[in-house]
Motif scaffolding. Structure first.
Motif, PDB file in Angstrom:
ATOM      1  N   ASP A 210      -5.391  16.036 -17.441  1.00 27.37           N
ATOM      2  CA  ASP A 210      -4.163  16.243 -16.676  1.00 27.37           C
ATOM      3  C   ASP A 210      -3.220  17.080 -17.543  1.00 27.37           C
ATOM      4  O   ASP A 210      -3.348  17.097 -18.765  1.00 27.37           O
ATOM      5  CB  ASP A 210      -3.584  14.834 -16.443  1.00 27.37           C
ATOM      6  CG  ASP A 210      -2.289  14.831 -15.693  1.00 27.37           C
ATOM      7  OD1 ASP A 210      -1.956  15.826 -15.047  1.00 27.37           O
ATOM      8  OD2 ASP A 210      -1.583  13.787 -15.754  1.00 27.37           O
ATOM      9  N   LYS A 212       0.562  16.957 -18.138  1.00 24.48           N
ATOM     10  CA  LYS A 212       1.750  16.167 -17.758  1.00 24.48           C
ATOM     11  C   LYS A 212       3.057  16.889 -18.037  1.00 24.48           C
ATOM     12  O   LYS A 212       4.058  16.622 -17.376  1.00 24.48           O
ATOM     13  CB  LYS A 212       1.754  14.839 -18.516  1.00 24.48           C
ATOM     14  CG  LYS A 212       0.692  13.873 -18.041  1.00 24.48           C
ATOM     15  CD  LYS A 212       1.055  12.434 -18.406  1.00 24.48           C
ATOM     16  CE  LYS A 212       0.055  11.446 -17.853  1.00 24.48           C
ATOM     17  NZ  LYS A 212      -1.164  11.292 -18.665  1.00 24.48           N
ATOM     18  N   GLY A 224       4.943  14.002 -13.353  1.00 22.48           N
ATOM     19  CA  GLY A 224       3.837  13.204 -12.811  1.00 22.48           C
ATOM     20  C   GLY A 224       2.497  13.884 -13.055  1.00 22.48           C
ATOM     21  O   GLY A 224       1.451  13.242 -13.022  1.00 22.48           O
ATOM     22  N   TYR A 266      -7.980   3.498 -14.336  1.00 18.28           N
ATOM     23  CA  TYR A 266      -7.707   4.783 -14.978  1.00 18.28           C
ATOM     24  C   TYR A 266      -7.474   4.483 -16.455  1.00 18.28           C
ATOM     25  O   TYR A 266      -6.563   3.732 -16.797  1.00 18.28           O
ATOM     26  CB  TYR A 266      -6.476   5.356 -14.301  1.00 18.28           C
ATOM     27  CG  TYR A 266      -5.737   6.539 -14.871  1.00 18.28           C
ATOM     28  CD1 TYR A 266      -5.549   6.742 -16.236  1.00 18.28           C
ATOM     29  CD2 TYR A 266      -5.160   7.457 -14.013  1.00 18.28           C
ATOM     30  CE1 TYR A 266      -4.836   7.823 -16.713  1.00 18.28           C
ATOM     31  CE2 TYR A 266      -4.430   8.545 -14.487  1.00 18.28           C
ATOM     32  CZ  TYR A 266      -4.277   8.712 -15.836  1.00 18.28           C
ATOM     33  OH  TYR A 266      -3.558   9.764 -16.312  1.00 18.28           O
ATOM     34  N   ASN A 282      -4.015   2.661 -16.081  1.00 15.31           N
ATOM     35  CA  ASN A 282      -3.389   2.646 -14.768  1.00 15.31           C
ATOM     36  C   ASN A 282      -4.371   1.972 -13.823  1.00 15.31           C
ATOM     37  O   ASN A 282      -5.586   2.066 -14.028  1.00 15.31           O
ATOM     38  CB  ASN A 282      -3.066   4.057 -14.285  1.00 15.31           C
ATOM     39  CG  ASN A 282      -1.972   4.699 -15.132  1.00 15.31           C
ATOM     40  OD1 ASN A 282      -0.991   4.052 -15.476  1.00 15.31           O
ATOM     41  ND2 ASN A 282      -2.151   5.946 -15.493  1.00 15.31           N
ATOM     42  N   ARG A 284      -5.116   2.473 -10.640  1.00 11.37           N
ATOM     43  CA  ARG A 284      -5.206   3.308  -9.429  1.00 11.37           C
ATOM     44  C   ARG A 284      -5.782   4.650  -9.854  1.00 11.37           C
ATOM     45  O   ARG A 284      -5.958   4.880 -11.043  1.00 11.37           O
ATOM     46  CB  ARG A 284      -3.791   3.507  -8.885  1.00 11.37           C
ATOM     47  CG  ARG A 284      -2.928   3.970 -10.065  1.00 11.37           C
ATOM     48  CD  ARG A 284      -1.610   4.496  -9.751  1.00 11.37           C
ATOM     49  NE  ARG A 284      -0.875   4.791 -10.970  1.00 11.37           N
ATOM     50  CZ  ARG A 284      -0.893   5.938 -11.616  1.00 11.37           C
ATOM     51  NH1 ARG A 284      -1.623   6.934 -11.171  1.00 11.37           N
ATOM     52  NH2 ARG A 284      -0.202   6.118 -12.716  1.00 11.37           N
ATOM     53  N   GLY A 286      -5.527   8.616 -10.666  1.00 13.42           N
ATOM     54  CA  GLY A 286      -4.449   9.468 -11.150  1.00 13.42           C
ATOM     55  C   GLY A 286      -4.067  10.474 -10.085  1.00 13.42           C
ATOM     56  O   GLY A 286      -4.850  10.783  -9.189  1.00 13.42           O
ATOM     57  N   ASP A 287      -2.874  10.974 -10.184  1.00 17.43           N
ATOM     58  CA  ASP A 287      -2.411  12.035  -9.297  1.00 17.43           C
ATOM     59  C   ASP A 287      -1.839  13.112 -10.210  1.00 17.43           C
ATOM     60  O   ASP A 287      -0.844  12.843 -10.885  1.00 17.43           O
ATOM     61  CB  ASP A 287      -1.347  11.463  -8.354  1.00 17.43           C
ATOM     62  CG  ASP A 287      -0.885  12.472  -7.325  1.00 17.43           C
ATOM     63  OD1 ASP A 287      -1.051  13.679  -7.567  1.00 17.43           O
ATOM     64  OD2 ASP A 287      -0.346  12.051  -6.286  1.00 17.43           O
ATOM     65  N   PRO A 288      -2.430  14.247 -10.411  1.00 15.00           N
ATOM     66  CA  PRO A 288      -3.390  14.963  -9.561  1.00 15.00           C
ATOM     67  C   PRO A 288      -4.870  14.835  -9.929  1.00 15.00           C
ATOM     68  O   PRO A 288      -5.682  15.571  -9.366  1.00 15.00           O
ATOM     69  CB  PRO A 288      -2.953  16.416  -9.745  1.00 15.00           C
ATOM     70  CG  PRO A 288      -2.526  16.492 -11.175  1.00 15.00           C
ATOM     71  CD  PRO A 288      -1.897  15.150 -11.467  1.00 15.00           C
ATOM     72  N   GLU A 289      -5.255  13.904 -10.805  1.00 18.56           N
ATOM     73  CA  GLU A 289      -6.682  13.831 -11.171  1.00 18.56           C
ATOM     74  C   GLU A 289      -7.566  13.526  -9.958  1.00 18.56           C
ATOM     75  O   GLU A 289      -8.686  14.035  -9.845  1.00 18.56           O
ATOM     76  CB  GLU A 289      -6.910  12.755 -12.236  1.00 18.56           C
ATOM     77  CG  GLU A 289      -6.305  13.081 -13.595  1.00 18.56           C
ATOM     78  CD  GLU A 289      -4.947  12.440 -13.800  1.00 18.56           C
ATOM     79  OE1 GLU A 289      -4.153  12.377 -12.824  1.00 18.56           O
ATOM     80  OE2 GLU A 289      -4.659  11.998 -14.915  1.00 18.56           O
TER      81      GLU A 289
HETATM   82  N1  GLY Z   1      -1.453  12.042 -13.621  1.00 10.61           N
HETATM   83  C1  GLY Z   1      -0.953  10.914 -14.253  1.00 10.61           C
HETATM   84  C2  GLY Z   1      -0.880   9.704 -13.458  1.00 10.61           C
HETATM   85  O1  GLY Z   1      -1.346   9.644 -12.334  1.00 10.61           O
HETATM   86  O2  GLY Z   1      -0.336   8.711 -13.941  1.00 10.61           O
END
Ligand code: GLY
Ligand code: AMP
Length: 420
Positions: A210, A212, A224, A266, A282, A284, A286-289
């Protein structure tokens, strides 16, 4: 089967897209979704943090399975609440969600299980902070204990900055954070490692890197996520073996004694000399992963999710395409600081469709027949192919097709893996 997806970001649009390809689903409902999910599912603008009214809607719409995208409802115990009401949920319960909801909780587990991570101190008052910081080397990483939408971590180059940020945390800048976690700064390269987990087993669910920071070459404030690519540059069998042995297996074993984990895990890592150090968990995707991992998955996502809800993950295989994937996030000017919303995004429909290209919406909403910006991260341009360099080149061409003067993006996503 009718299913629901909770959340409204690029991650949730990617989940929605992949699930819409499954023949086993009759209807997908997104609570609340975005302008992208509206094109392939049914959006319902309800407050999912009001658990009781959410349950009423779920019952009314005969929804049998709920997939929770973001961390907040997980940390607040939405999974426990829905399960008590006999709804199938993909997402960990409140206890397991502390892996993301409390940095102090994770650090204590690391110490107990000898998981490699940065040295740290958990402080509950300013005296402790001052005393510890006196002995630290620079830079120092200061973290709010609880959820802080990506704003609760500061890498401080001076002790003064570290003291100021710690004081802000203790004074309640992030509501749920009454503790400060002070960490040694880890040198190295970051890698995000993903798993799908159920009560009995877990399976690899991709790796990604990612970006960041908001600025070129990973500089400036944290966001994010400005873009990502998958698979991650540093991934190898040897590294994976170490990640599993030193970090994942001890954590899952520990959790099993007290709780059960169903969902995506994650594992945020710093890699130094081919050795993994845990930066964060995490609970959940990742966003944008997520936006670069899901398009690479060949297996029906519904099968993966449904089987893990039934603790039968060990019965299925997850197959992958050979392609690589890269995404660039188009953001509102000003992000991650203040920015304005509500600007129309023209030309979206005209963006040329092509194989191996996805456009996932994040902060967008429909306003009459217009699509307008509604967040800091607005659109995810995702490409698949055999060369990261070509994928990035093609994505930037697509971004230019929309000519949106209120946005900006990083042109150097994947710079560590794309040599000039
Ligand atoms: N891309 C980092 C996150 O989802 O926490
Ligand atoms: P976190 O929310 O804990 O993942 O922290 C957000 C970001 O801050 C990470 O993705 C890293 O880029 C950076 N970071 C956090 N902790 C450390 C550390 N101990 N050393 C170096 N960078 C860190």
């Amino acid at each position: 089967m009718n299913i629901a997806i909770i959340g409204s970001g690029g991650r949730e649009h990617a989940l929605c897209q992949k699930l819409s390809e499954s023949k086993k689903i009759s209807n997908i409902f997104c609570f609340p979704g975005n302008a992208g999910t509206a094109q392939i599912a049914n959006n319902l603008d309800i407050n999912y943090l009001n658990f009781k009214s959410l349950l009423n809607v779920i019952k009314l719409l005969k929804i049998k399975l709920v997939i929770i995208g973001p961390e907040l409802p997980l940390v607040m115990g939405l999974t426990d609440f829905l399960r008590k009401n006999r709804i199938l949920v993909f997402g960990p319960n409140k206890y397991a969600a502390k892996l993301e909801g409390s940095k102090a909780f994770v650090k204590k587990i690391c110490r107990k299980l000898s998981i490699p991570t940065a040295n740290f101190k958990i402080c509950t008052n300013f005296q402790q902070v001052k005393k510890y910081i006196k002995e630290c080397n620079l830079p120092i990483v200061i973290k709010a204990d609880g959820l802080a939408s990506g704003k609760g971590v500061s890498v401080c180059k001076t002790k003064k900055k570290a003291l100021v940020f710690s004081k802000e945390i203790l004074n309640g800048k992030f509501k749920n954070s009454k503790k400060v976690v002070i960490e040694e700064f880890l040198e190295g390269e970051e890698l995000s490692y993903f798993l799908v987990v159920d009560k009995k087993s877990f399976k690899f669910f991709g790796s990604a890197q990612d970006h960041k920071r908001v600025g070129l070459k990973d500089t400036g404030p944290n966001t994010g996520g400005m873009g990502a690519y998958s698979p991650a540059r540093l991934m190898s069998h040897d590294l994976e073996r170490k990640i599993l042995k030193r970090i994942v297996i001890p954590t899952i074993k520990f959790l099993k004694k007290k709780s059960s984990f169903t969902g995506f895990l994650y594992v945020g890592l710093m890699i130094k000399k081919n050795n993994p150090y845990l930066v964060e968990f995490n609970v959940r995707m990742g966003d944008p992963e997520c936006q670069v991992i899901l398009p690479r998955v060949k297996t029906d996502l519904f099968n993966i999710i449904y089987n893990s809800c039934k603790n039968k993950l060990n019965k299925i295989n997850i197959n992958w395409k050979k392609s690589k994937a890269l995404t660039i996030v188009l953001c509102s000017k000003g992000y991650p600081n203040s920015f304005k919303k509500g600007f129309e995004i023209n030309n979206l429909k005209q963006i040329s469709k092509s194989k191996n290209f996805y456009l996932f919406h994040a902060g967008t909403k429909t306003n009459g027949n217009k699509i307008v910006s509604d967040g800091g991260r607005v659109l995810n341009f995702v490409g698949l192919g055999s060369s990261f360099k070509t994928i990035r080149f093609n994505i930037i061409k697509k971004i230019k097709e929309i000519k949106w003067e209120h946005g900006f993006f990083r042109r150097d996503i994947g710079w560590r893996v794309i040599k000039k």
